[in-house]
Design a protein around this motif. Sequence first.
Motif, short mmCIF file in Angstrom:
data_model
loop_
_atom_site.label_atom_id
_atom_site.label_comp_id
_atom_site.label_asym_id
_atom_site.label_seq_id
_atom_site.Cartn_x
_atom_site.Cartn_y
_atom_site.Cartn_z
N THR A 142 0.81 -1.22 0.00
CA THR A 142 0.00 0.00 0.00
C THR A 142 0.85 1.27 0.00
O THR A 142 0.32 2.35 -0.18
CB THR A 142 -0.98 0.00 1.19
OG1 THR A 142 -0.22 -0.19 2.40
CG2 THR A 142 -2.01 -1.10 1.07
N SER A 143 2.17 1.11 0.22
CA SER A 143 3.00 2.32 0.17
C SER A 143 3.87 2.35 -1.09
O SER A 143 4.78 3.16 -1.19
CB SER A 143 3.86 2.44 1.44
OG SER A 143 4.69 1.31 1.55
N LEU A 144 3.58 1.46 -2.05
CA LEU A 144 4.35 1.47 -3.30
C LEU A 144 4.14 2.79 -4.03
O LEU A 144 3.10 3.44 -3.90
CB LEU A 144 3.89 0.33 -4.21
CG LEU A 144 4.36 -1.09 -3.88
CD1 LEU A 144 3.65 -2.09 -4.78
CD2 LEU A 144 5.87 -1.21 -4.02
N PRO A 148 -1.50 -0.79 -5.76
CA PRO A 148 -2.60 -1.49 -6.42
C PRO A 148 -3.93 -0.79 -6.18
O PRO A 148 -4.09 -0.04 -5.22
CB PRO A 148 -2.59 -2.86 -5.74
CG PRO A 148 -1.88 -2.66 -4.44
CD PRO A 148 -0.91 -1.55 -4.64
N GLU A 149 -4.90 -1.09 -7.06
CA GLU A 149 -6.24 -0.51 -6.91
C GLU A 149 -6.98 -1.12 -5.72
O GLU A 149 -7.83 -0.49 -5.12
CB GLU A 149 -7.07 -0.80 -8.16
CG GLU A 149 -6.73 0.05 -9.34
CD GLU A 149 -7.68 -0.21 -10.50
OE1 GLU A 149 -7.99 -1.39 -10.80
OE2 GLU A 149 -8.13 0.78 -11.10
N TYR A 181 -5.42 4.89 5.67
CA TYR A 181 -4.92 6.02 4.87
C TYR A 181 -4.89 5.62 3.39
O TYR A 181 -5.24 6.39 2.51
CB TYR A 181 -3.54 6.40 5.40
CG TYR A 181 -2.69 7.31 4.53
CD1 TYR A 181 -3.22 8.45 3.93
CD2 TYR A 181 -1.33 7.04 4.34
CE1 TYR A 181 -2.42 9.28 3.14
CE2 TYR A 181 -0.53 7.86 3.57
CZ TYR A 181 -1.08 8.98 2.97
OH TYR A 181 -0.29 9.79 2.20
N TYR A 182 -4.56 4.37 3.13
CA TYR A 182 -4.51 3.86 1.75
C TYR A 182 -5.91 3.63 1.18
O TYR A 182 -6.20 3.95 0.03
CB TYR A 182 -3.72 2.54 1.72
CG TYR A 182 -4.01 1.66 0.52
CD1 TYR A 182 -3.42 1.92 -0.72
CD2 TYR A 182 -4.90 0.58 0.62
CE1 TYR A 182 -3.70 1.11 -1.82
CE2 TYR A 182 -5.18 -0.22 -0.48
CZ TYR A 182 -4.58 0.06 -1.70
OH TYR A 182 -4.87 -0.74 -2.79
N ILE A 207 -10.18 -10.47 3.46
CA ILE A 207 -10.56 -9.05 3.54
C ILE A 207 -10.19 -8.34 2.23
O ILE A 207 -9.36 -8.83 1.46
CB ILE A 207 -9.89 -8.32 4.73
CG1 ILE A 207 -8.35 -8.25 4.55
CG2 ILE A 207 -10.26 -8.96 6.04
CD1 ILE A 207 -7.69 -7.28 5.48
N ARG A 208 -10.82 -7.20 2.05
CA ARG A 208 -10.53 -6.43 0.84
C ARG A 208 -10.32 -4.98 1.22
O ARG A 208 -11.07 -4.42 2.02
CB ARG A 208 -11.75 -6.58 -0.07
CG ARG A 208 -11.72 -5.67 -1.25
CD ARG A 208 -12.76 -6.12 -2.23
NE ARG A 208 -13.07 -5.05 -3.14
CZ ARG A 208 -14.00 -5.12 -4.05
NH1 ARG A 208 -14.72 -6.20 -4.19
NH2 ARG A 208 -14.21 -4.10 -4.84
N ILE A 209 -9.29 -4.38 0.67
CA ILE A 209 -9.04 -2.96 0.91
C ILE A 209 -9.01 -2.27 -0.45
O ILE A 209 -8.18 -2.60 -1.31
CB ILE A 209 -7.70 -2.72 1.65
CG1 ILE A 209 -7.57 -3.68 2.84
CG2 ILE A 209 -7.62 -1.28 2.15
CD1 ILE A 209 -6.22 -3.59 3.53
N ASP A 210 -9.94 -1.35 -0.65
CA ASP A 210 -10.01 -0.61 -1.92
C ASP A 210 -9.33 0.73 -1.76
O ASP A 210 -9.71 1.52 -0.88
CB ASP A 210 -11.48 -0.38 -2.33
CG ASP A 210 -12.14 -1.68 -2.75
OD1 ASP A 210 -11.64 -2.31 -3.68
OD2 ASP A 210 -13.15 -2.06 -2.12
N CYS A 211 -8.38 0.98 -2.64
CA CYS A 211 -7.64 2.26 -2.59
C CYS A 211 -8.65 3.41 -2.74
O CYS A 211 -9.53 3.35 -3.59
CB CYS A 211 -6.64 2.27 -3.74
SG CYS A 211 -5.56 3.69 -3.73
#
Length: 289
Positions: A142-144, A148-149, A181-182, A207-211
Motif C-alpha cells: 500500500t505504500s508502493l 494497487p487498486e 490512509y490507503y 478481507i478487501r481494501i479498496d484504494c
Amino acid sequence: MTDYANPSAELRARVALEKYRFKNTHSLGQNFLLSESLIGLLLDDANILPGDNVLEIGPGAGVMTRLLSRRAKRVLAVELDRGLEPVLTDVLEGCDNARVVFEDAMKADLNALTRETFGGEPWRVVANLPYYITADMLLRLTSLECPPESVCIMVQREAAERVMSRPGTKQWCALAAELQYYGEARALTDVPPEAFDPPPHVTSRFIRIDCWADPPVKPRDDKLFRRLIHAAFAMRRKTLANNLKASFGLSQDEARAVLIAAGVDERVRGEALTLEELCGVADEISKRG
Ligand code: SAM
C-alpha cells in the motif's frame, strides 16, 4: 463426474503435488487452498473482472492462480519457494496470461515487475500468504510508488479485526491507521481451518481494501506522515509529545508547540487520535522543516 481429459485446477494440483512428492514447508506458511468452489467464492468476493491485471503473492500449488488466469486479463504470481516450480508448471499448463516469478515478494521490485507485466495498467492484489508476513506485506504494497487498486488478502481473523479497528479503541494501531490512509477496508468471508491443507491453528478471514479514489487525508509529506503514524503508536504508554521527542528529535517545547498548532491536547496519547488528527500533527512537523 471427474473429467480426466480436462481436469479441474484442484485435481491438477493434487496430482502434481503427489507426482513431485512435494512436502509443505511449515516455516513458509504453506497451508494451501485447493478447493475450487471455495476459491471461486473468494474471487467473486474479490470482484475480479475480465479486464483486471492481478498480482498474486505466494501462489503455492497454483489452484487460485489457474482460476485467476481464467477470470482476469493477466496474472503475475510471485512465489518464494522454487521447489513449487514443477507443480506450478503442470497446474498452469495452457494459462498463457499467467507469469510466475520465483522471488521473495518482500524484497522483489514490485514496481518494476508489475510495470513490465501489466504495461503500466492498473492492477490489483489477491493473496493467501503466510500470516507472519501479512502486516509487512500489506504495508509494502500500500505504500508502493504506484500502489494497487485493491488488495484482497487472507489474514488471521484477529488481524482483520485490527485492520478494521477505529480510533480510540484498544485495537487501533499503526497498521490500521496506515491501511485506512490507503483505502477502505472490509471483511469478506471467514474461512475455517479445515479449508486449508494442512489446516492452520487459526480461523482466517478474507478481507478487501479498496484504494481511496479521494483519500480522507492528504498529508503534505507522505513519508513523514507514515513515520508519524509509527511514532504515535511506538510506545503506547507514553504521551504523543514524548513519542515525538523520541522519534523526531523535538524538544519538549517544540513537541508542545506542534500539538497546540495541530489543535490537539498536548497530553494526548497517539492511539487516541483519528487519522485526520494524526495528519494535522504530521503537517505541523513538516511545516517546521
Ligand atoms: N496461495 C496459495 C494457496 O492459497 O493455496 C498458497 C498459500 S500458502 C498460505 C503461502 C504461499 O506463500 C506459499 O506457497 C509460500 O511458499 C509462499 N511464500 C511464503 N513467503 C513468501 C514470500 N516472502 N514471497 C513470496 N511467496 C512467499
